[in-house]
Motif scaffolding. Structure first.
Motif, mmCIF file in Angstrom:
data_model
loop_
_atom_site.group_PDB
_atom_site.id
_atom_site.type_symbol
_atom_site.label_atom_id
_atom_site.label_comp_id
_atom_site.label_asym_id
_atom_site.label_seq_id
_atom_site.Cartn_x
_atom_site.Cartn_y
_atom_site.Cartn_z
ATOM 1 N N ALA A 36 51.614 36.544 46.179
ATOM 2 C CA ALA A 36 52.271 35.608 47.094
ATOM 3 C C ALA A 36 52.772 36.350 48.329
ATOM 4 C CB ALA A 36 53.429 34.904 46.390
ATOM 5 N N ALA A 37 53.230 37.590 48.134
ATOM 6 C CA ALA A 37 53.719 38.402 49.253
ATOM 7 C C ALA A 37 52.578 39.011 50.052
ATOM 8 C CB ALA A 37 54.638 39.510 48.732
ATOM 9 N N ASN A 38 51.478 39.358 49.370
ATOM 10 C CA ASN A 38 50.321 39.986 50.019
ATOM 11 C C ASN A 38 49.086 39.591 49.215
ATOM 12 O OD1 ASN A 38 48.326 41.556 51.108
ATOM 13 N ND2 ASN A 38 49.300 43.508 50.669
ATOM 14 N N PRO A 39 48.298 38.621 49.687
ATOM 15 C CA PRO A 39 47.171 38.111 48.902
ATOM 16 C C PRO A 39 45.979 39.056 48.778
ATOM 17 C CG PRO A 39 47.259 37.014 51.017
ATOM 18 C CD PRO A 39 48.491 37.869 50.923
ATOM 19 N N ALA A 40 46.017 40.199 49.442
ATOM 20 C CA ALA A 40 44.915 41.159 49.317
ATOM 21 C C ALA A 40 45.063 41.945 48.023
ATOM 22 C CB ALA A 40 44.907 42.113 50.511
ATOM 23 N N GLY A 41 43.945 42.143 47.340
ATOM 24 C CA GLY A 41 43.955 42.910 46.105
ATOM 25 C C GLY A 41 42.581 43.471 45.834
ATOM 26 N N THR A 42 42.446 44.032 44.653
ATOM 27 C CA THR A 42 41.170 44.573 44.197
ATOM 28 C C THR A 42 40.925 44.078 42.782
ATOM 29 O OG1 THR A 42 41.519 46.569 45.505
ATOM 30 C CG2 THR A 42 39.865 46.702 43.781
ATOM 31 N N VAL A 43 39.677 43.742 42.484
ATOM 32 C CA VAL A 43 39.296 43.286 41.153
ATOM 33 C C VAL A 43 38.245 44.231 40.595
ATOM 34 C CG1 VAL A 43 38.035 41.471 39.932
ATOM 35 C CG2 VAL A 43 39.852 40.862 41.494
ATOM 36 N N GLU A 44 38.368 44.515 39.307
ATOM 37 C CA GLU A 44 37.352 45.254 38.564
ATOM 38 C C GLU A 44 36.824 44.333 37.472
ATOM 39 O OE1 GLU A 44 38.652 49.282 37.317
ATOM 40 O OE2 GLU A 44 40.391 48.895 38.615
ATOM 41 N N VAL A 45 35.518 44.126 37.465
ATOM 42 C CA VAL A 45 34.852 43.361 36.419
ATOM 43 C C VAL A 45 33.708 44.226 35.930
ATOM 44 C CG1 VAL A 45 33.546 41.281 35.846
ATOM 45 C CG2 VAL A 45 35.473 41.132 37.432
ATOM 46 N N GLY A 46 33.709 44.548 34.663
ATOM 47 C CA GLY A 46 32.706 45.471 34.139
ATOM 48 C C GLY A 46 32.853 46.802 34.842
ATOM 49 N N THR A 47 31.781 47.272 35.447
ATOM 50 C CA THR A 47 31.816 48.554 36.164
ATOM 51 C C THR A 47 31.899 48.366 37.675
ATOM 52 O OG1 THR A 47 29.398 48.642 36.208
ATOM 53 C CG2 THR A 47 30.504 49.740 34.355
ATOM 54 N N GLU A 48 32.014 47.127 38.122
ATOM 55 C CA GLU A 48 32.068 46.838 39.556
ATOM 56 C C GLU A 48 33.503 46.632 40.028
ATOM 57 O OE1 GLU A 48 29.012 44.190 41.200
ATOM 58 O OE2 GLU A 48 28.485 43.816 39.092
#
Length: 115
Positions: free
Chosen positions: A80-92
């Protein structure tokens, strides 16, 4: 479960996830999990959370249910404060921008992101 025990469990799941190419054992073995890294709203430090998710077309959807607790989880407040993030799914791994879902259910607590 205490907050300390929950944090230990998260750390174990994150370690298993990364060592196993996105696969984990135990109580989460049959669930689709991703790792979401956000920037702490108060600290500015990276925080990584193992979360169950569902796909909605090209979007990944996670739910801020917080295990039935009366307040939203920390990652929700971080996004909510900063909508930027990183996602890891499997090896990606890829960058994401969170969007709060809305709908008629009154449970507009999901966040989605497309790749």
């Amino acid at each position: 479960m205490t907050d300390v025990a929950r944090q230990r469990l998260h750390e174990e799941v994150i370690e298993q996830f990364r060592a196993g190419g996105g696969q984990v054992g135990g109580q989460f073995a049959e669930h689709d999990l991703l790792l979401l890294t956000t920037t702490g709203a108060r600290t500015g430090q990276d925080r990584t959370w193992p979360l169950a998710y569902q796909r909605d077309g090209d979007r990944l959807v996670v739910f801020a249910a917080n295990g039935g607790r009366p307040h939203r989880p920390g990652w929700y407040h971080n996004l909510a404060a900063n909508p930027a993030g990183t996602v890891e799914v499997g090896t990606e791994t890829w960058p994401v921008t969170a969007v709060v879902a809305s709908g008629t259910s009154g449970h507009g607590c999901g966040t989605g992101s497309s790749r």
